[in-house]
Design a protein around this motif. Structure first.
Motif, short mmCIF file in Angstrom:
data_model
loop_
_atom_site.label_atom_id
_atom_site.label_comp_id
_atom_site.label_asym_id
_atom_site.label_seq_id
_atom_site.Cartn_x
_atom_site.Cartn_y
_atom_site.Cartn_z
N ALA A 1 13.41 -4.75 -9.02
CA ALA A 1 12.86 -3.86 -7.99
C ALA A 1 11.38 -3.58 -8.22
O ALA A 1 10.63 -3.35 -7.26
CB ALA A 1 13.64 -2.55 -7.97
N ARG A 2 10.95 -3.61 -9.47
CA ARG A 2 9.54 -3.35 -9.76
C ARG A 2 8.65 -4.48 -9.24
O ARG A 2 7.53 -4.24 -8.78
CB ARG A 2 9.34 -3.17 -11.27
N VAL A 3 9.16 -5.71 -9.30
CA VAL A 3 8.42 -6.85 -8.76
C VAL A 3 8.28 -6.71 -7.26
O VAL A 3 7.20 -6.92 -6.69
CB VAL A 3 9.12 -8.17 -9.13
N LYS A 4 9.36 -6.34 -6.58
CA LYS A 4 9.32 -6.17 -5.13
C LYS A 4 8.36 -5.04 -4.75
O LYS A 4 7.62 -5.16 -3.76
CB LYS A 4 10.72 -5.89 -4.61
N ARG A 5 8.38 -3.96 -5.51
CA ARG A 5 7.48 -2.84 -5.21
C ARG A 5 6.03 -3.25 -5.42
O ARG A 5 5.15 -2.91 -4.61
CB ARG A 5 7.84 -1.65 -6.10
N LEU A 6 5.76 -3.99 -6.49
CA LEU A 6 4.39 -4.44 -6.74
C LEU A 6 3.94 -5.40 -5.64
O LEU A 6 2.78 -5.35 -5.21
CB LEU A 6 4.31 -5.13 -8.11
N PHE A 7 4.84 -6.25 -5.18
CA PHE A 7 4.48 -7.14 -4.08
C PHE A 7 4.13 -6.34 -2.83
O PHE A 7 3.14 -6.64 -2.15
CB PHE A 7 5.64 -8.10 -3.77
N ARG A 8 4.94 -5.33 -2.50
CA ARG A 8 4.65 -4.54 -1.30
C ARG A 8 3.29 -3.86 -1.40
O ARG A 8 2.54 -3.81 -0.42
CB ARG A 8 5.76 -3.49 -1.09
N LEU A 9 2.98 -3.33 -2.56
CA LEU A 9 1.68 -2.70 -2.75
C LEU A 9 0.55 -3.73 -2.62
O LEU A 9 -0.47 -3.47 -1.98
CB LEU A 9 1.62 -2.03 -4.12
N GLY A 10 0.75 -4.89 -3.25
CA GLY A 10 -0.28 -5.92 -3.20
C GLY A 10 -0.50 -6.47 -1.81
O GLY A 10 -1.66 -6.62 -1.37
#
Length: 271
Positions: A169-178
């Motif tokens: 989930a942290r990867v997905k959240r970082l992608f959304r922010l990026g």
């Protein structure tokens, strides 16, 4: 486009002049806000390199280093608006995009495409260097944007599919922010071009300053690139069996950590 005010560096010889009014604040700096914000690219690249120099392969460290090179070139370009400095900005951007495409294509523990892929990408780099450096006017601006955007949007699309396959989930959240930062940066970049008369004339006439949208592009694209490259790096480390995890520094800056490379894949994954 901005005004034709002439300062220390003389008349602009670049093929594009951004919306910030030239030499409005300093005689020696053509576009003060665009110049200062370019330093964010330098800093973000250096931070990424230093934080991950013992974790990621050289291909990723090259990408972070090229981001800093882009920042140096962008600083020179916006400070002078001279064509030779424009090339110091645009050509490293193309080379950085090519490196990212290589990272995304050559994504297995062992090399998939042999030597022909780097040779092909090198040939593409030579071609776009020629087209960018030896064309003039609107044709140069168009050729550069098409060359860069085609690589950029492939990389963004490929990164989207990588994060979709990740269970973290942290990867997905970082992608959304990026991707949010990157998308907003593109909107501001386009708006700076399309609405320049409004930004430079209409707003000041009502007592409002030019919001310097191109300067914000520098800041947002730096943050977006950093986040998205970490998403790609996380996937790469998973592929290599190195059990990556997203953490953060004391200041809250995201970083990727991982187990040491296993012996049998260490040589194959140096680059």
């Amino acid at each position: 486009m901005s005004s034709s005010t002439v300062g220390f560096w003389g008349p602009s010889t670049s093929t594009v002049d951004w919306c910030e009014t030239n030499y409005q604040h300093l005689f020696h700096v053509s576009e003060l806000f665009n110049t200062a914000s370019s330093l964010v690219l330098v800093v973000v690249g250096l931070i990424g390199f230093v934080l991950h120099r013992h974790v990621l392969e050289r291909r990723f460290l090259l990408a972070f280093a090229l981001l800093s090179v882009v920042g140096v070139g962008s600083t020179a370009f916006h400070a002078t608006l001279q064509r030779e400095h424009q090339m110091l900005d645009e050509l490293p951007m193309l080379y950085l995009a090519i490196v990212i495409v290589y990272i995304l294509l050559e994504d297995r523990p062992q090399r998939r495409f042999g030597n022909w892929l780097p040779v092909l990408l090198f040939g593409h780099a030579v071609l776009v260097t020629y087209l960018t450096a030896f064309t003039r006017g609107n044709a140069q601006f168009f050729l550069f944007q098409v060359s860069f955007a085609s690589l950029e949007f492939y990389a963004l699309g490929r990164t989207y599919f990588l994060q979709r396959r990740s269970p973290d989930a942290r990867v997905k959240r970082l992608f959304r922010l990026g991707i949010a930062a990157y998308a907003l940066a593109i909107v501001l970049w386009l708006s700076d071009i399309q609405f320049c008369p409004t930004l430079n004339e209409t707003l000041p006439a009502h007592g409002l300053p030019n919001p310097q949208l191109h300067a914000w592009w520098h800041v947002l694209v730096s943050c977006g690139f950093y986040a998205l490259l970490l998403v790609i790096a996380h996937h790469r480390l998973e592929t290599l069996g190195r059990k990556p995890r997203l953490t953060s520094t004391a200041g809250g800056l995201p970083r990727v950590e991982a187990a040491p490379p296993v012996k049998e894949t260490h040589t194959a994954s140096l680059y």
